[in-house]
Design a protein around this motif. Structure first.
Motif, PDB file in Angstrom:
ATOM      1  N   TYR A   1       0.821  -1.210   0.000  1.00  0.00           N
ATOM      2  CA  TYR A   1       0.000   0.000   0.000  1.00  0.00           C
ATOM      3  C   TYR A   1       0.857   1.264   0.000  1.00  0.00           C
ATOM      4  N   ASP A   2       2.140   1.128   0.309  1.00  0.00           N
ATOM      5  CA  ASP A   2       3.043   2.275   0.252  1.00  0.00           C
ATOM      6  C   ASP A   2       3.211   2.776  -1.178  1.00  0.00           C
ATOM      7  N   GLU A   3       2.860   1.945  -2.151  1.00  0.00           N
ATOM      8  CA  GLU A   3       2.977   2.330  -3.557  1.00  0.00           C
ATOM      9  C   GLU A   3       1.853   3.275  -4.000  1.00  0.00           C
ATOM     10  N   LEU A   4       0.844   3.436  -3.159  1.00  0.00           N
ATOM     11  CA  LEU A   4      -0.234   4.369  -3.487  1.00  0.00           C
ATOM     12  C   LEU A   4       0.309   5.794  -3.461  1.00  0.00           C
ATOM     13  N   PRO A   5      -0.379   6.705  -4.131  1.00  0.00           N
ATOM     14  CA  PRO A   5       0.055   8.107  -4.027  1.00  0.00           C
ATOM     15  C   PRO A   5       0.125   8.506  -2.550  1.00  0.00           C
ATOM     16  N   LYS A   6       1.128   9.298  -2.208  1.00  0.00           N
ATOM     17  CA  LYS A   6       1.381   9.639  -0.807  1.00  0.00           C
ATOM     18  C   LYS A   6       0.143  10.176  -0.077  1.00  0.00           C
ATOM     19  N   PRO A   7      -0.643  11.089  -0.667  1.00  0.00           N
ATOM     20  CA  PRO A   7      -1.825  11.578   0.065  1.00  0.00           C
ATOM     21  C   PRO A   7      -2.840  10.462   0.363  1.00  0.00           C
ATOM     22  N   VAL A   8      -3.005   9.517  -0.557  1.00  0.00           N
ATOM     23  CA  VAL A   8      -3.939   8.406  -0.348  1.00  0.00           C
ATOM     24  C   VAL A   8      -3.400   7.498   0.751  1.00  0.00           C
ATOM     25  N   HIS A   9      -2.113   7.190   0.687  1.00  0.00           N
ATOM     26  CA  HIS A   9      -1.498   6.347   1.708  1.00  0.00           C
ATOM     27  C   HIS A   9      -1.622   7.002   3.088  1.00  0.00           C
ATOM     28  N   GLN A  10      -1.371   8.301   3.171  1.00  0.00           N
ATOM     29  CA  GLN A  10      -1.458   9.017   4.450  1.00  0.00           C
ATOM     30  C   GLN A  10      -2.898   9.036   4.970  1.00  0.00           C
ATOM     31  N   LEU A  11      -3.859   9.214   4.073  1.00  0.00           N
ATOM     32  CA  LEU A  11      -5.264   9.218   4.485  1.00  0.00           C
ATOM     33  C   LEU A  11      -5.678   7.858   5.039  1.00  0.00           C
ATOM     34  N   ILE A  12      -5.262   6.791   4.376  1.00  0.00           N
ATOM     35  CA  ILE A  12      -5.587   5.442   4.853  1.00  0.00           C
ATOM     36  C   ILE A  12      -4.927   5.193   6.208  1.00  0.00           C
ATOM     37  N   ALA A  13      -3.674   5.609   6.347  1.00  0.00           N
ATOM     38  CA  ALA A  13      -2.966   5.421   7.617  1.00  0.00           C
ATOM     39  C   ALA A  13      -3.658   6.189   8.740  1.00  0.00           C
ATOM     40  N   LEU A  14      -4.039   7.423   8.478  1.00  0.00           N
ATOM     41  CA  LEU A  14      -4.727   8.241   9.479  1.00  0.00           C
ATOM     42  C   LEU A  14      -6.085   7.637   9.841  1.00  0.00           C
TER      43      LEU A  14
END
Length: 166
Positions: free
Chosen positions: A140-153
């Protein structure tokens, strides 16, 4: 601090209701390209390496129960395609939005969610297990950074709210 906790609680508890609004009101013809773009980007490495070939012309239903999301996903001509749920599928994955979020955020293991019946696989069990194993190996780290950060949050907030209920 209490205000932030209250905000997190409302986002987690009301998020599925709010997420259901575009599902209900946005026509499928507009949902389809967004979903296909997201899925093909998420699985781009697996597609490139031929890891989705076992899905060729198979029908997978994804049901997100609390937002009334119900999509049929197929793999053909080297890409994932989304259709409205209509015909019978080979396998169906169903669950609630927050459970899919914690799975994508790597906060809960898919096996744990399946054994707790928070995520359900129905139909071709062998195909379902192959898909589950594929999901386990997605980076999932391969997702665009904003998407990855949103999922993590979001997954962190969901886990905090679930822990507070225990």
């Amino acid at each position: 601090m209490a205000l932030l906790q209250t905000l997190k609680h409302h986002v987690v508890s009301q998020g599925p209701r709010l997420a259901s609004i575009p599902i209900k009101w946005v026509p499928f013809v507009l949902q389809r390209p967004v979903l296909e773009l997201a899925l093909n980007q998420l699985f781009s490495e697996a597609i490139h390496e031929g890891e989705l070939d076992f899905l060729q012309e198979r029908r997978v239903t994804l049901q997100v129960q609390d937002i009334a999301g119900n999509w049929m996903i197929t793999y053909r001509n080297g890409k994932l395609c989304v259709a409205e749920k209509g015909q019978a599928s080979d396998v169906c994955f169903s669950g609630h939005l927050n459970d899919f979020i914690v799975m994508m955020g790597r906060r809960e293991d898919p096996d744990t969610l399946f054994f707790q019946r928070r995520l359900v696989i129905e139909g071709d069990t062998q195909l379902g297990l192959e898909i589950k194993n594929l999901l386990d190996n997605i980076d999932y780290d391969e997702l665009p950074k904003p998407v990855h950060q949103l999922i993590a949050l979001a997954s962190g907030w969901v886990m905090q709210q679930q822990a507070a209920l225990i």
